[in-house]
Design a protein around this motif. Structure first.
Motif, PDB file in Angstrom:
ATOM      1  N   ASN A 118      -7.626  -1.558   6.748  1.00 28.14           N
ATOM      2  CA  ASN A 118      -7.518  -0.914   8.067  1.00 28.14           C
ATOM      3  C   ASN A 118      -8.621  -1.397   9.008  1.00 28.14           C
ATOM      4  O   ASN A 118      -8.366  -1.677  10.183  1.00 28.14           O
ATOM      5  CB  ASN A 118      -7.554   0.606   7.927  1.00 28.14           C
ATOM      6  N   GLN A 119      -9.843  -1.507   8.488  1.00 28.54           N
ATOM      7  CA  GLN A 119     -10.955  -2.009   9.297  1.00 28.54           C
ATOM      8  C   GLN A 119     -10.736  -3.475   9.690  1.00 28.54           C
ATOM      9  O   GLN A 119     -11.055  -3.886  10.809  1.00 28.54           O
ATOM     10  CB  GLN A 119     -12.269  -1.879   8.537  1.00 28.54           C
TER      11      GLN A 119
ATOM     12  N   PRO B 224      -7.890   3.248  -2.509  1.00 27.36           N
ATOM     13  CA  PRO B 224      -8.471   3.766  -1.265  1.00 27.36           C
ATOM     14  C   PRO B 224      -9.500   2.811  -0.634  1.00 27.36           C
ATOM     15  O   PRO B 224      -9.556   2.668   0.590  1.00 27.36           O
ATOM     16  CB  PRO B 224      -9.136   5.076  -1.693  1.00 27.36           C
ATOM     17  N   MET B 225     -10.290   2.133  -1.495  1.00 27.53           N
ATOM     18  CA  MET B 225     -11.248   1.148  -0.976  1.00 27.53           C
ATOM     19  C   MET B 225     -10.521   0.020  -0.252  1.00 27.53           C
ATOM     20  O   MET B 225     -10.890  -0.360   0.865  1.00 27.53           O
ATOM     21  CB  MET B 225     -12.058   0.543  -2.135  1.00 27.53           C
TER      22      MET B 225
ATOM     23  N   GLN C 130      -7.486   0.008   0.997  1.00 24.12           N
ATOM     24  CA  GLN C 130      -6.824   0.500   2.206  1.00 24.12           C
ATOM     25  C   GLN C 130      -7.814   0.635   3.357  1.00 24.12           C
ATOM     26  O   GLN C 130      -7.516   0.242   4.485  1.00 24.12           O
ATOM     27  CB  GLN C 130      -6.151   1.843   1.933  1.00 24.12           C
ATOM     28  N   SER C 131      -8.981   1.170   3.068  1.00 21.98           N
ATOM     29  CA  SER C 131     -10.002   1.335   4.095  1.00 21.98           C
ATOM     30  C   SER C 131     -10.453  -0.016   4.654  1.00 21.98           C
ATOM     31  O   SER C 131     -10.543  -0.200   5.872  1.00 21.98           O
ATOM     32  CB  SER C 131     -11.206   2.094   3.520  1.00 21.98           C
TER      33      SER C 131
ATOM     34  N   GLN D 170       0.822  -1.216   0.000  1.00 24.94           N
ATOM     35  CA  GLN D 170       0.000   0.000   0.000  1.00 24.94           C
ATOM     36  C   GLN D 170       0.856   1.266   0.000  1.00 24.94           C
ATOM     37  O   GLN D 170       0.386   2.318  -0.420  1.00 24.94           O
ATOM     38  CB  GLN D 170      -0.954   0.004   1.193  1.00 24.94           C
TER      39      GLN D 170
END
Length: 167
Positions: free
Chosen positions: A110-111, A103-104, A106-107, A45
């Motif tokens: 992270n979750q 970005p999707m 990565q989000s 990432q």
């Protein structure tokens, strides 16, 4: 076409292909075989934003060079029609990766990490499934981009050969 301009275009196409092949078949496998999935994913990432931006910027530069050359030689656009369509697709696909899919992913990642830390196993399972879907789409886009890059190289070399024979 000036031989220096042709060389610069070939160099940029080679960078597109080389970076795609190197990242897909060397960097990612080495990272994922030597680090745990979360650490390897985090490293990837960090790399991806630069990789996607460089690719779509190179695509725009190549497209612009051909556009500028077309002021002098109107036939170049006709001769490189599919080349220009392909480079346009590469720019759009890399922008989609950079501005949407990454970005999707990565989000979701992270979750997912947060859910694992909080021992929310069911939530983590759902997030992992979502990440897998985004990753499959991203991989498909990457393979499509690689095919288009190889087509670019073939198409441009054919154009140069035809142009040289015409002279």
């Amino acid at each position: 076409m000036n031989k220096y301009v042709a060389f610069v275009i070939l160099l940029m196409i080679s960078v597109l292909i080389g970076s795609n092949v190197f990242l897909s078949f060397v960097v990612a496998p080495v990272l994922f075989s030597n680090f745990d999935k979360i650490a390897a994913g985090s490293i990837m990432q960090l790399i991806f934003p630069y990789y996607f931006k460089i690719n779509w910027i190179l695509g725009i530069v190549i497209y612009t060079i051909i556009g500028v050359l077309s002021f002098k030689d109107k036939e170049i656009v006709k001769s490189l029609k599919w080349f220009l369509v392909s480079i346009g697709a590469i720019v759009i696909l890399n922008m989609a990766q950079d501005r949407s899919l990454l970005p999707m992913a990565q989000s979701i990642q992270n979750q997912y990490v947060q859910a694992l830390e909080e021992k929310q196993n069911e939530k983590a399972k759902v997030l992992y499934s979502q990440f897998s879907t985004v990753h499959k789409v991203s991989s498909f886009v990457n393979i499509t981009t690689m095919i288009l890059e190889i087509f670019l190289l073939y198409n441009f070399l054919s154009f140069l050969k035809f142009s040289r024979n015409k002279l």
